[in-house]
Each structure stands twice: as C-alpha cells, then as structure tokens.
Design a protein around this motif. Structure first.
Motif, PDB file in Angstrom:
ATOM      1  N   LEU A 154       0.779  -1.285   0.004  1.00  0.00           N
ATOM      2  CA  LEU A 154      -0.108   0.090  -0.010  1.00  0.00           C
ATOM      3  C   LEU A 154       0.894   1.386  -0.111  1.00  0.00           C
ATOM      4  CD1 LEU A 154      -2.790  -0.904   2.586  1.00  0.00           C
ATOM      5  CD2 LEU A 154      -2.960  -0.905   0.139  1.00  0.00           C
ATOM      6  N   GLY A 155       2.193   1.160   0.618  1.00  0.00           N
ATOM      7  CA  GLY A 155       2.835   2.348   0.651  1.00  0.00           C
ATOM      8  C   GLY A 155       3.567   2.539  -0.798  1.00  0.00           C
ATOM      9  N   ASP A 156       4.217   1.114  -1.309  1.00  0.00           N
ATOM     10  CA  ASP A 156       5.221   1.356  -2.196  1.00  0.00           C
ATOM     11  C   ASP A 156       4.994   0.925  -3.743  1.00  0.00           C
ATOM     12  OD1 ASP A 156       7.230   2.583  -0.767  1.00  0.00           O
ATOM     13  OD2 ASP A 156       8.393   0.575  -0.567  1.00  0.00           O
ATOM     14  N   PRO A 206       1.504   8.873  -3.847  1.00  0.00           N
ATOM     15  CA  PRO A 206       1.412   9.156  -2.353  1.00  0.00           C
ATOM     16  C   PRO A 206       0.240   9.600  -1.574  1.00  0.00           C
ATOM     17  CG  PRO A 206       3.283  10.263  -3.398  1.00  0.00           C
ATOM     18  CD  PRO A 206       2.533   9.917  -4.456  1.00  0.00           C
ATOM     19  N   LYS A 207      -0.589  10.269  -2.361  1.00  0.00           N
ATOM     20  CA  LYS A 207      -1.980  10.644  -1.881  1.00  0.00           C
ATOM     21  C   LYS A 207      -2.848   9.326  -1.619  1.00  0.00           C
ATOM     22  CE  LYS A 207      -2.213  15.720  -2.773  1.00  0.00           C
ATOM     23  NZ  LYS A 207      -2.869  16.611  -3.549  1.00  0.00           N
ATOM     24  N   GLU A 208      -2.857   8.685  -2.760  1.00  0.00           N
ATOM     25  CA  GLU A 208      -3.753   7.490  -2.607  1.00  0.00           C
ATOM     26  C   GLU A 208      -3.075   6.292  -1.514  1.00  0.00           C
ATOM     27  OE1 GLU A 208      -6.790   4.709  -3.909  1.00  0.00           O
ATOM     28  OE2 GLU A 208      -6.587   6.680  -3.621  1.00  0.00           O
ATOM     29  N   SER A 209      -1.833   6.173  -1.463  1.00  0.00           N
ATOM     30  CA  SER A 209      -1.022   5.448  -0.409  1.00  0.00           C
ATOM     31  C   SER A 209      -1.407   5.828   1.029  1.00  0.00           C
ATOM     32  CB  SER A 209       0.468   5.526  -0.743  1.00  0.00           C
ATOM     33  OG  SER A 209       0.815   4.724  -1.853  1.00  0.00           O
ATOM     34  N   GLN A 228       5.075   7.558   6.871  1.00  0.00           N
ATOM     35  CA  GLN A 228       6.169   8.565   6.505  1.00  0.00           C
ATOM     36  C   GLN A 228       6.984   8.664   5.192  1.00  0.00           C
ATOM     37  OE1 GLN A 228       8.527   8.800  10.448  1.00  0.00           O
ATOM     38  NE2 GLN A 228      10.302   9.162   9.201  1.00  0.00           N
ATOM     39  N   ASP A 229       6.981   7.433   4.725  1.00  0.00           N
ATOM     40  CA  ASP A 229       7.599   7.184   3.300  1.00  0.00           C
ATOM     41  C   ASP A 229       6.890   8.177   2.378  1.00  0.00           C
ATOM     42  OD1 ASP A 229       9.713   5.475   3.870  1.00  0.00           O
ATOM     43  OD2 ASP A 229       8.710   3.741   3.809  1.00  0.00           O
ATOM     44  N   GLN A 230       5.590   8.439   2.511  1.00  0.00           N
ATOM     45  CA  GLN A 230       5.146   9.169   1.512  1.00  0.00           C
ATOM     46  C   GLN A 230       5.096  10.674   1.708  1.00  0.00           C
ATOM     47  OE1 GLN A 230       3.634   6.896  -0.525  1.00  0.00           O
ATOM     48  NE2 GLN A 230       4.097   5.313   0.792  1.00  0.00           N
ATOM     49  N   THR A 231       5.892  10.997   2.869  1.00  0.00           N
ATOM     50  CA  THR A 231       5.881  12.450   3.140  1.00  0.00           C
ATOM     51  C   THR A 231       7.244  13.057   3.427  1.00  0.00           C
ATOM     52  OG1 THR A 231       5.391  11.916   5.528  1.00  0.00           O
ATOM     53  CG2 THR A 231       3.512  12.418   3.956  1.00  0.00           C
ATOM     54  N   ILE A 232       8.151  11.989   4.013  1.00  0.00           N
ATOM     55  CA  ILE A 232       9.507  12.486   4.034  1.00  0.00           C
ATOM     56  C   ILE A 232      10.345  11.460   3.251  1.00  0.00           C
ATOM     57  CG2 ILE A 232      11.142  12.520   6.123  1.00  0.00           C
ATOM     58  CD1 ILE A 232       8.996  12.743   7.939  1.00  0.00           C
ATOM     59  N   THR A 233      11.110  12.304   2.586  1.00  0.00           N
ATOM     60  CA  THR A 233      12.236  11.543   1.767  1.00  0.00           C
ATOM     61  C   THR A 233      13.538  11.858   1.918  1.00  0.00           C
ATOM     62  OG1 THR A 233      12.023  13.221   0.158  1.00  0.00           O
ATOM     63  CG2 THR A 233      10.627  11.543  -0.228  1.00  0.00           C
ATOM     64  N   ARG A 234      14.047  12.703   2.944  1.00  0.00           N
ATOM     65  CA  ARG A 234      15.081  13.008   3.397  1.00  0.00           C
ATOM     66  C   ARG A 234      15.419  12.925   4.766  1.00  0.00           C
ATOM     67  NH1 ARG A 234      14.814  12.770  -1.278  1.00  0.00           N
ATOM     68  NH2 ARG A 234      15.609  14.338  -3.019  1.00  0.00           N
ATOM     69  N   TYR A 235      16.595  12.635   5.317  1.00  0.00           N
ATOM     70  CA  TYR A 235      16.997  12.601   6.776  1.00  0.00           C
ATOM     71  C   TYR A 235      18.033  13.246   7.109  1.00  0.00           C
ATOM     72  CZ  TYR A 235      13.170   9.111   6.950  1.00  0.00           C
ATOM     73  OH  TYR A 235      11.865   8.515   6.948  1.00  0.00           O
ATOM     74  N   ARG A 236      18.013  14.196   7.980  1.00  0.00           N
ATOM     75  CA  ARG A 236      18.994  15.119   8.186  1.00  0.00           C
ATOM     76  C   ARG A 236      20.289  14.311   9.046  1.00  0.00           C
ATOM     77  NH1 ARG A 236      21.639  19.295   6.494  1.00  0.00           N
ATOM     78  NH2 ARG A 236      23.020  20.157   7.956  1.00  0.00           N
ATOM     79  N   ASN A 237      19.913  13.509   9.984  1.00  0.00           N
ATOM     80  CA  ASN A 237      21.073  12.917  10.892  1.00  0.00           C
ATOM     81  C   ASN A 237      20.608  11.396  11.215  1.00  0.00           C
ATOM     82  OD1 ASN A 237      19.187  13.510  12.840  1.00  0.00           O
ATOM     83  ND2 ASN A 237      20.117  15.596  12.931  1.00  0.00           N
ATOM     84  N   ASP A 285      13.275   8.548  -5.338  1.00  0.00           N
ATOM     85  CA  ASP A 285      13.515  10.031  -4.876  1.00  0.00           C
ATOM     86  C   ASP A 285      13.434   9.921  -3.112  1.00  0.00           C
ATOM     87  OD1 ASP A 285      13.873  12.753  -4.941  1.00  0.00           O
ATOM     88  OD2 ASP A 285      11.865  13.290  -4.441  1.00  0.00           O
ATOM     89  N   ARG A 286      14.089   8.841  -2.748  1.00  0.00           N
ATOM     90  CA  ARG A 286      14.235   8.755  -1.336  1.00  0.00           C
ATOM     91  C   ARG A 286      15.854   8.502  -0.991  1.00  0.00           C
ATOM     92  NH1 ARG A 286       9.811   4.033  -0.238  1.00  0.00           N
ATOM     93  NH2 ARG A 286       7.723   5.316  -0.849  1.00  0.00           N
TER      94      ARG A 286
END
Length: 304
Positions: A67-69, A74-77, A127-136, A193-194
């Motif tokens: 359902l996520g991937d 992303p909106k439908e997920s 979270q995978d649908q809304t956050i694609t970068r991790y600062r630390n 794009d992750r």
C-alpha cells in the motif's frame, strides 16, 4: 484464485467476499510463500506450530508495504494506509472482514501481540509518503523505530518473549538490518526519490547532494559510507547476544539475520564503499555458508 495486494484491491469480488477463517489462513499462507519478494518468510528451523502465525503477521506487513510502495501515488497510498489502520482497529475491536485480519485475529490474541506494534509499521509506510530525506542518524533511528523494530518485537512475542531486555537487543539488530539494507539499496531508493543516508555525514565529508542524485562516486562518498557502515556494524554487535537468550531454533534464525547483515556490510567494504555503480549482494553460496555457520555456533554454544 488468490491475489496479491494491488490486484486484490482492483477486484470487487475479493473485497466484497465474506472470508471464512479456513480460507483466510490459506490466503495468508499463499501470500507469504508466493509473493514476489525473494524472502524466506518462515525458516524451516522455526517450530512448525508457529508457521501459520508467522504467515499471518507477514501478510499484514506485506499488505502495508505494498500500500505504501506499489500504488504509485503518495496521496492514494496515504488514503489506503489509513483504511488499513481502520481494519487493524476493527480487528482489536472484534470486527474483521479482510482475510489478513480474519487470520491475524487469532494469532494476535493467542500471542498477546500489541496493537501499537502493527500501528507503528503503518506509521513508517505513511512517513515514506511524506519524508524523503533524513538530516542525521537521530532522525533515521526514529524512522527505524517504526519501520524495523516492531518486526523484531513481533517475532519475539510470537515465540513467547515479551521482556524489555530482549526487546532492546532486538531493536539494535533490526535497526542495523534496516540501515544495512539502506546502504545496500542507495540507488534503488534514489529511483523513488528517497534518500535514507544521513545528509549531515555527506556534508561533513564535503560530498554534495547533487553528486548523489547523479550517482557520482568519489572518495568523499566512500568516506561517508564507511562512517555509516561502522555505525551499522556496532548495532549488529550490540544485538548479537540476543541469539544466546532464546530457543535454539529461533537463535539460529537471529544469528543468520545478523551475520547476513554483517556480510552485506563486508560486501560494501570490499567494493571500497562504492554502492552507486552496483548493488552489493550476498550470493546463494554465501547464504548457505552463513546458515551452516549459524547452526554450528548454536550447536556448540549449547554443548559448551
């Protein structure tokens, strides 16, 4: 005929069907043993009595993952993951209709599986649908708390372990496995794009984000990857004692997963940390060797 998640969603008859418990357990067994992912869901080393319970838990995870991937929007997920959470809530309230939850309901009650563990997994896919970068690493560890650690805790619970000490060691192992998978799949994640690699490490080594997006390897990226690999290895080593604190058959599986993750890190090192021009992978022969080593370690440790 049984259908995988995305095809199931597109089939009105499957959605509207009234699923019996016997048909539901057949469905989760089929999904766990025939899904596209090349992953042995239930090791032959685990007690046979637990196989169906593992199939049921795996099927929940597989559906949430797809359902996520596999939806492509992303909106439908997010909409479908919210629906999936509603189905989960319904199961814990005694309302089930989807075959995964018809089968999982008995497993959850028998093994006292907390709803929060399943809910946390859904959070990770959201979270995978809304956050694609991790600062630390702090942000990445928080993600792993939802995406990886609940799986280990569910496995422990299925085998009768609910204590904090074993759960903490399991968390270390599962986080390490998740990180090793991310390092192995940098290019795979880029296609979606992750970027799960901590951006501050890239900056510290002077490697620009643009170079990563263009998959350009140089010694700066190698130095950053080495630092990340070292963090993962420390977590694997921290979690290794767990294998000596559980039933021997489960211990072999845990040892195998940890050693397999460490082998992935070794493969990355042998490539001089270049995961941008090829994906490091563990061969079938190497997997067989890891299994033999895991069995040998457990047998001799028990004998000692």
């Amino acid at each position: 005929m049984f259908l995988p998640p995305t095809a199931f969603l597109a089939a009105p008859d499957a959605l509207q069907r009234k699923w019996s418990l016997p048909d539901s357990v057949k469905y989760t067994r089929w999904l766990a043993t025939h899904h596209y992912e090349n992953f042995h869901v239930v090791s032959f080393l685990l007690p046979k009595a637990l196989h169906q319970d593992f199939y049921n838990v795996y099927s929940f995870c597989r559906w949430a993952d797809d359902l996520g991937d596999e939806i492509g929007d992303p909106k439908e997920s997010l909409r479908l993951l919210s629906w999936w959470r509603g189905e989960l809530q319904g199961m814990y309230e005694g309302r089930v209709s989807h075959p995964v939850f018809v089968a999982l309901e008995t497993t959850a009650a028998l093994h006292q599986l907390p709803q929060t563990l399943f809910d946390d997994l859904i959070k990770a896919f959201e979270q995978d649908q809304t956050i694609t970068r991790y600062r630390n690493f702090e942000e990445l560890f928080e993600y792993c708390r939802y995406s990886a650690n609940p799986v280990g805790r569910l496995v422990l619970a299925l085998c009768g372990y609910h204590d904090d000490e074993r759960q903490a060691l399991s968390d270390a192992t599962c986080t390490a496995l998740q990180l090793a998978n991310h390092w192995q799949d940098v290019t795979v994640d880029l296609k979606r794009d992750r970027i799960y690699f901590p951006l501050d490490i890239l900056e510290r080594h002077g490697y620009p984000l643009e170079a990563l997006l263009e998959r350009r390897f140089d010694p700066r990226f190698g130095a950053a990857m080495k630092e990340a690999v070292d963090v993962s290895r420390d977590l694997f080593l921290k979690g290794l004692p767990l294998a000596g604190m559980v039933d021997r058959r489960l211990a072999i599986d845990l040892d195998l997963f940890s050693r397999g993750g460490l082998k992935v890190l070794e493969k990355i090192e042998r490539r001089n940390y270049d995961v941008l021009r090829g994906r490091p992978a563990v061969s079938r022969v190497e997997r067989a060797g890891l299994l033999l080593g895991a069995i040998t370690r457990r047998v001799f440790s028990r004998a000692a």
